[in-house]
Scaffold this active site. Structure first.
Site, PDB file in Angstrom:
ATOM      1  N   HIS A 145       5.887  64.283  58.611  1.00  0.00           N
ATOM      2  CA  HIS A 145       6.238  63.690  57.343  1.00  0.00           C
ATOM      3  C   HIS A 145       5.099  63.773  56.324  1.00  0.00           C
ATOM      4  CE1 HIS A 145       4.146  59.585  57.839  1.00  0.00           C
ATOM      5  NE2 HIS A 145       3.764  60.315  58.871  1.00  0.00           N
ATOM      6  N   ASP A 164       4.498  62.873  64.877  1.00  0.00           N
ATOM      7  CA  ASP A 164       5.260  61.643  64.623  1.00  0.00           C
ATOM      8  C   ASP A 164       6.757  61.789  64.940  1.00  0.00           C
ATOM      9  OD1 ASP A 164       3.370  59.762  63.718  1.00  0.00           O
ATOM     10  OD2 ASP A 164       3.343  60.638  61.724  1.00  0.00           O
ATOM     11  N   TYR A 191      12.513  53.807  63.487  1.00  0.00           N
ATOM     12  CA  TYR A 191      11.439  54.743  63.121  1.00  0.00           C
ATOM     13  C   TYR A 191      11.968  55.808  62.151  1.00  0.00           C
ATOM     14  CZ  TYR A 191       7.313  57.635  63.943  1.00  0.00           C
ATOM     15  OH  TYR A 191       6.171  58.357  63.787  1.00  0.00           O
TER      16      TYR A 191
END
Ligand code: FEO
Length: 393
Positions: A145, A164, A191
């Site tokens: 991200h 991630d 998440y």
């Protein structure tokens, strides 16, 4: 299997942060982990590090397997500080001249983060590094991200070190998906809703790319939470579903209240929506953390927001949430506003303006009630809810 070993010669050596409860504005009621992985081959590679304050724990974990000085290189999949903060201590320990493999943006970011002239080796998308019997293959995942993000794939073991992506903020005794079962999915969903939602299109593209490349994946090792070894397809399928942002027949009525009037309105609006057979939930922003509300928003069709008017403006918690939600760019939503007021009553228009900026389809101009809802006002809220329920159906 030895402690930390997740596959033959591959170890999870990161740290568990049992006590973190706020991860830059995301509530982490179950703590989190900063996963790092050690691959012991002819060359020894460390994939990612941990938050700065856990550096010694990482090095202690490595020491149980090999002398940290024997690490030949570091792979930095992502430069955010929860994965790179341990680099200065690690480099000091293993040798400042050891190479750090990262993306081109990773190199730039690491230099800006730490001001160190380390031995950076910027890798190309698709680039490879041989460790001896094993190969590391790098896959750029820009904006998943951060601009520097990348995956590292180990074809011989079919392991994807996914940074991630596919992670969960979860600290617990369970280390693998098969040990925790379904209980991990709400953490993975939260998440996605709070970290990746705004990059949904890129998530779908990435999964398409992985399929096109024909990458066989037997294990996904994210940088947070449990490792997907039993069924990595499950989290890939969930990401495909969440990335499409196809809402359910569900509405959330998000609000704050001063003297319960806006709360009464919220409850009656929920009742009206539910009358139409829609799953409707009132979410009080002083009881629900913004990141939990966002998780509920992700799969809702209707997002209805209410606020009292306070000093010609919105209640601060409502402003906070609208700002947070706007950044995450939820798609395919309908919306409307409501609220109570004393004399000026700006809140409804202010909320509606914000929802329009988020490209929500506004299904009603909004409802506002002065001071306390009377029976007529209560009926109007129920009717307002029914209108929303019908718009979902
Ligand atoms: Fe877990 Fe983007 O850091």
């Amino acid at each position: 299997m030895k402690q930390f070993e997740i596959a033959e010669g591959i170890y999870s050596v990161g740290a568990v942060d049992w006590n973190i409860r706020d991860f830059h504005g995301y509530s982490t009621q179950n703590g989190s982990t900063y996963n790092a992985y050690l691959i012991v081959d002819e060359q020894i590679a460390l994939v990612d590090t941990v938050k700065k304050e856990f550096s010694e724990q990482l090095l202690d974990n490595v020491s149980e397997i090999v002398d940290p000085k024997k690490i030949d290189c570091v792979i930095s999949n992502h430069t955010e500080m929860d994965h790179s903060g341990g680099l200065p201590r690690v480099m000091h320990k293993i040798g400042e001249d050891k190479p750090i493999y990262c993306s081109q943006m990773g190199q730039k970011n690491l230099a800006q983060h730490f001001g160190q002239k380390w031995n950076y080796r910027a890798v190309e998308n698709g680039g490879e590094l041989s460790l001896g019997k094993r190969t590391l293959k790098f896959l750029e995942t820009r904006m998943l991200h951060w601009p520097d993000s990348m995956f590292t794939y180990l074809p011989e073991d079919k392991i994807l070190f996914s940074s991630d992506a596919f992670g969960q903020h979860y600290a617990g005794p369970k280390k693998f998906d098969d040990q925790i079962g379904d209980a991990i999915m709400p953490h993975a969903k939260k998440y996605f809703a709070n970290i990746l939602l705004l990059y949904s299109a890129k998530v779908l593209k990435l999964i398409e790319t992985v399929q096109k490349l024909g990458l066989e994946i037997s294990m996904i090792c994210p940088d947070h939470g449990v490792i997907w070894r039993k069924d990595p397809g499950r989290i890939l399928e969930a990401y495909s579903r969440w990335g499409k942002q196809e809402p359910k027949r569900k509405a959330v009525v998000i609000y704050d209240t001063m003297w319960h009037s806006t709360e009464i309105m919220a409850e009656k609006i929920v009742r009206g929506i539910a009358d139409e057979g829609v799953d409707a939930r009132p979410l009080n922003l002083r009881k629900w953390h913004r990141s939990d509300v966002m998780t509920e928003v992700m799969d809702s069709k209707a997002v209805i927001v209410g606020s009292p008017t306070l000093n010609n403006n919105l209640f601060p918690t409502v402003s906070d949430f609208l700002t947070y939600m706007k950044g995450l760019k939820p798609k395919n939503k309908i919306g409307a506003a409501f609220g109570s007021y004393g004399w000026s009553g700006e809140s409804v228009n202010l909320i509606r303006d914000e929802l329009e900026k988020m490209k929500f389809k506004i299904v009603d101009p909004g409802i506002r009630i002065q001071y306390v809802p009377d029976p007529e006002g209560i009926d109007a809220c129920i009717e307002f809810g029914r209108k929303i329920g019908k718009a979902i159906a």
